[in-house]
Design a protein around this motif. Structure first.
Motif, PDB file in Angstrom:
ATOM      1  N   PHE A  41       0.822  -1.459  -0.282  1.00 45.56           N
ATOM      2  CA  PHE A  41       0.180   0.204  -0.230  1.00 45.56           C
ATOM      3  C   PHE A  41       0.704   1.279   0.185  1.00 45.56           C
ATOM      4  O   PHE A  41       0.637   1.889  -0.924  1.00 45.56           O
ATOM      5  N   PHE A  42       2.315   1.469   0.364  1.00 46.80           N
ATOM      6  CA  PHE A  42       2.769   2.916   0.637  1.00 46.80           C
ATOM      7  C   PHE A  42       3.566   2.549  -0.843  1.00 46.80           C
ATOM      8  O   PHE A  42       3.706   3.823  -1.345  1.00 46.80           O
ATOM      9  N   ILE A  43       4.705   1.448  -0.987  1.00 50.66           N
ATOM     10  CA  ILE A  43       4.862   1.532  -2.439  1.00 50.66           C
ATOM     11  C   ILE A  43       3.960   1.793  -4.190  1.00 50.66           C
ATOM     12  O   ILE A  43       3.802   2.995  -4.400  1.00 50.66           O
ATOM     13  N   VAL A  44       2.470   1.749  -3.003  1.00 45.06           N
ATOM     14  CA  VAL A  44       1.864   2.117  -4.752  1.00 45.06           C
ATOM     15  C   VAL A  44       0.955   3.553  -4.573  1.00 45.06           C
ATOM     16  O   VAL A  44       0.251   4.058  -4.893  1.00 45.06           O
ATOM     17  N   GLY A  45       1.440   3.408  -2.802  1.00 46.27           N
ATOM     18  CA  GLY A  45       0.932   5.461  -2.188  1.00 46.27           C
ATOM     19  C   GLY A  45       0.913   6.697  -3.010  1.00 46.27           C
ATOM     20  O   GLY A  45       1.787   7.383  -2.988  1.00 46.27           O
ATOM     21  N   LEU A  46       2.776   5.634  -3.543  1.00 47.14           N
ATOM     22  CA  LEU A  46       3.908   6.963  -4.424  1.00 47.14           C
ATOM     23  C   LEU A  46       2.525   7.254  -4.967  1.00 47.14           C
ATOM     24  O   LEU A  46       3.270   8.525  -5.587  1.00 47.14           O
ATOM     25  N   LYS A  47       2.605   6.542  -6.085  1.00 52.34           N
ATOM     26  CA  LYS A  47       1.200   7.041  -6.673  1.00 52.34           C
ATOM     27  C   LYS A  47       0.141   7.504  -6.873  1.00 52.34           C
ATOM     28  O   LYS A  47      -0.900   7.926  -7.350  1.00 52.34           O
ATOM     29  N   LYS A  48      -0.786   6.277  -6.237  1.00 51.73           N
ATOM     30  CA  LYS A  48      -2.247   6.711  -5.564  1.00 51.73           C
ATOM     31  C   LYS A  48      -2.139   7.021  -4.106  1.00 51.73           C
ATOM     32  O   LYS A  48      -1.947   6.813  -3.568  1.00 51.73           O
ATOM     33  N   LYS A  49      -2.990   8.700  -4.012  1.00 50.96           N
ATOM     34  CA  LYS A  49      -2.911   8.887  -2.179  1.00 50.96           C
ATOM     35  C   LYS A  49      -4.201   8.655  -1.359  1.00 50.96           C
ATOM     36  O   LYS A  49      -4.015   8.329  -0.699  1.00 50.96           O
ATOM     37  N   ILE A  50      -4.917   7.504  -2.551  1.00 52.61           N
ATOM     38  CA  ILE A  50      -5.797   6.878  -0.996  1.00 52.61           C
ATOM     39  C   ILE A  50      -4.948   5.867  -0.230  1.00 52.61           C
ATOM     40  O   ILE A  50      -4.685   5.217   0.468  1.00 52.61           O
ATOM     41  N   TYR A  51      -4.113   5.060  -1.291  1.00 58.27           N
ATOM     42  CA  TYR A  51      -3.407   3.912  -1.011  1.00 58.27           C
ATOM     43  C   TYR A  51      -2.163   4.202   0.328  1.00 58.27           C
ATOM     44  O   TYR A  51      -1.642   4.472   1.263  1.00 58.27           O
ATOM     45  N   MET A  52      -1.405   5.515   0.020  1.00 56.12           N
ATOM     46  CA  MET A  52      -0.467   6.327   0.820  1.00 56.12           C
ATOM     47  C   MET A  52      -1.455   6.877   2.222  1.00 56.12           C
ATOM     48  O   MET A  52      -1.002   7.077   3.059  1.00 56.12           O
ATOM     49  N   LYS A  53      -2.388   7.140   1.747  1.00 53.44           N
ATOM     50  CA  LYS A  53      -3.768   7.384   3.122  1.00 53.44           C
ATOM     51  C   LYS A  53      -3.239   6.013   4.283  1.00 53.44           C
ATOM     52  O   LYS A  53      -3.118   6.179   4.724  1.00 53.44           O
ATOM     53  N   THR A  54      -3.938   5.145   3.182  1.00 62.27           N
ATOM     54  CA  THR A  54      -4.258   3.424   4.155  1.00 62.27           C
ATOM     55  C   THR A  54      -3.463   3.440   4.750  1.00 62.27           C
ATOM     56  O   THR A  54      -3.111   2.766   5.601  1.00 62.27           O
ATOM     57  N   ALA A  55      -1.938   3.632   4.202  1.00 66.06           N
ATOM     58  CA  ALA A  55      -0.771   3.199   4.660  1.00 66.06           C
ATOM     59  C   ALA A  55      -0.155   3.664   5.725  1.00 66.06           C
ATOM     60  O   ALA A  55       0.402   3.093   6.700  1.00 66.06           O
ATOM     61  N   LEU A  56      -0.056   5.362   6.119  1.00 65.49           N
ATOM     62  CA  LEU A  56       0.018   6.066   6.905  1.00 65.49           C
ATOM     63  C   LEU A  56      -0.853   5.820   7.870  1.00 65.49           C
ATOM     64  O   LEU A  56      -0.872   5.627   9.091  1.00 65.49           O
ATOM     65  N   PHE A  57      -1.679   5.023   8.094  1.00 68.37           N
ATOM     66  CA  PHE A  57      -3.218   5.423   8.754  1.00 68.37           C
ATOM     67  C   PHE A  57      -2.766   3.997   9.527  1.00 68.37           C
ATOM     68  O   PHE A  57      -2.989   3.673  10.744  1.00 68.37           O
ATOM     69  N   THR A  58      -2.056   2.653   8.623  1.00 67.91           N
ATOM     70  CA  THR A  58      -2.085   1.646   8.574  1.00 67.91           C
ATOM     71  C   THR A  58      -0.463   1.113   9.366  1.00 67.91           C
ATOM     72  O   THR A  58      -0.783   0.511  10.909  1.00 67.91           O
ATOM     73  N   GLY A  59       0.350   2.254   9.603  1.00 66.24           N
ATOM     74  CA  GLY A  59       1.702   2.092  10.109  1.00 66.24           C
ATOM     75  C   GLY A  59       1.147   2.976  11.964  1.00 66.24           C
ATOM     76  O   GLY A  59       2.215   2.032  12.105  1.00 66.24           O
ATOM     77  N   ALA A  60       0.883   3.787  11.193  1.00 68.24           N
ATOM     78  CA  ALA A  60       0.105   4.660  12.659  1.00 68.24           C
ATOM     79  C   ALA A  60      -0.639   3.449  13.615  1.00 68.24           C
ATOM     80  O   ALA A  60      -0.697   3.784  15.404  1.00 68.24           O
ATOM     81  N   ALA A  61      -1.455   3.023  13.036  1.00 63.41           N
ATOM     82  CA  ALA A  61      -2.395   2.257  14.355  1.00 63.41           C
ATOM     83  C   ALA A  61      -1.505   0.554  14.550  1.00 63.41           C
ATOM     84  O   ALA A  61      -1.704   0.303  15.868  1.00 63.41           O
ATOM     85  N   LEU A  62      -0.582   0.197  14.004  1.00 63.60           N
ATOM     86  CA  LEU A  62       0.105  -0.822  14.124  1.00 63.60           C
ATOM     87  C   LEU A  62       1.118  -0.027  14.920  1.00 63.60           C
ATOM     88  O   LEU A  62       1.483  -0.685  16.367  1.00 63.60           O
ATOM     89  N   VAL A  63       2.175   0.837  15.175  1.00 71.40           N
ATOM     90  CA  VAL A  63       3.111   1.729  15.591  1.00 71.40           C
ATOM     91  C   VAL A  63       2.096   1.551  17.635  1.00 71.40           C
ATOM     92  O   VAL A  63       2.738   0.934  18.628  1.00 71.40           O
ATOM     93  N   VAL A  64       1.102   2.377  16.992  1.00 69.08           N
ATOM     94  CA  VAL A  64       0.125   2.763  18.951  1.00 69.08           C
ATOM     95  C   VAL A  64       0.284   1.748  19.203  1.00 69.08           C
ATOM     96  O   VAL A  64       0.094   0.828  20.444  1.00 69.08           O
ATOM     97  N   SER A  65      -0.628   0.501  18.477  1.00 70.48           N
ATOM     98  CA  SER A  65      -1.038  -0.692  18.890  1.00 70.48           C
ATOM     99  C   SER A  65      -0.020  -1.401  19.168  1.00 70.48           C
ATOM    100  O   SER A  65      -0.199  -2.136  20.873  1.00 70.48           O
ATOM    101  N   MET A  66       0.989  -1.315  19.086  1.00 71.90           N
ATOM    102  CA  MET A  66       1.599  -2.374  19.406  1.00 71.90           C
ATOM    103  C   MET A  66       2.871  -1.522  20.578  1.00 71.90           C
ATOM    104  O   MET A  66       3.199  -1.971  21.945  1.00 71.90           O
ATOM    105  N   GLY A  67       2.825  -0.239  20.860  1.00 67.24           N
ATOM    106  CA  GLY A  67       3.248  -0.047  22.403  1.00 67.24           C
ATOM    107  C   GLY A  67       2.637  -0.432  23.494  1.00 67.24           C
ATOM    108  O   GLY A  67       3.048  -0.409  24.268  1.00 67.24           O
TER     109      GLY A  67
END
Length: 181
Positions: A41-67
């Motif tokens: 999603f991050f890689i595809v997000g380099l071309k399509k905004k919604i995929y980057m939004k998904t990747a950043l949101f999911t990455g944040a969810a992962l970091v906060v959840s694991m913390g």
């Protein structure tokens, strides 16, 4: 109840070679597949905004959840099932606190984060995450409550992040509308 459910699932371990292989594979590699999905999603997000939004949101969810998971694990030590009971243990594991299941927590944080923006892909990833949670009990590494705690933390974090994102986006739209008027 927790131990009884653990027994129902873990007692299947060692009975069916194919099921053992599926559960071992799921526990070891499906989490990696979910991480690759996030990376995709991050890689595809380099071309399509919604995929980057998904990747950043999911990455944040992962970091906060694991913390949160690591804090909870540090506050509430729970011995793993194989330490307290005679269990079917297919593969050795460390003896760190069992509560909550980090594998399950990470898997659900990724699957739920992606599901917020992409229902079909997210549904498939949620099935994968569920398989990971089940495999952790099957292998004798976690009690069902440990898995449930991992799912709950991820669900709560994704819910709160989505609520915050919606509030932020509404505020941004209002600000842009006022400037244009």
């Amino acid at each position: 109840m927790d131990y009884h459910l653990f027994r129902l699932i873990n007692d299947l371990s060692g009975q069916y070679k194919m099921l053992d292989r599926i559960m071992l594979w799921s526990s070891e590699y499906v989490t990696i597949l979910l991480a690759f999905a996030l990376f995709g999603f991050f890689i595809v997000g380099l071309k399509k905004k919604i995929y980057m939004k998904t990747a950043l949101f999911t990455g944040a969810a992962l970091v906060v959840s694991m913390g949160i998971g690591y804090v909870v694990k540090g506050l509430f030590y729970r011995p793993r099932p194989f330490i307290e009971h005679d269990v079917n243990l297919l593969v050795l594991h460390n003896t760190a606190s069992s509560f909550p299941s980090n594998h399950t927590l990470a898997a659900f944080a990724i699957a739920l984060g992606i599901a917020v923006f992409h229902k079909k892909v997210g549904s498939l990833l949620l099935l994968c995450a569920g398989l990971i949670g089940l495999s952790r009990v099957y292998l004798g590494h976690h009690y069902p409550l440990d898995v449930f705690a991992g799912v709950s933390i991820a669900l709560l974090v994704v819910f709160l992040l989505k609520k915050s994102l919606n509030k932020l986006e509404r505020g941004t739209r209002r600000h842009v509308t006022k400037r244009v008027s």
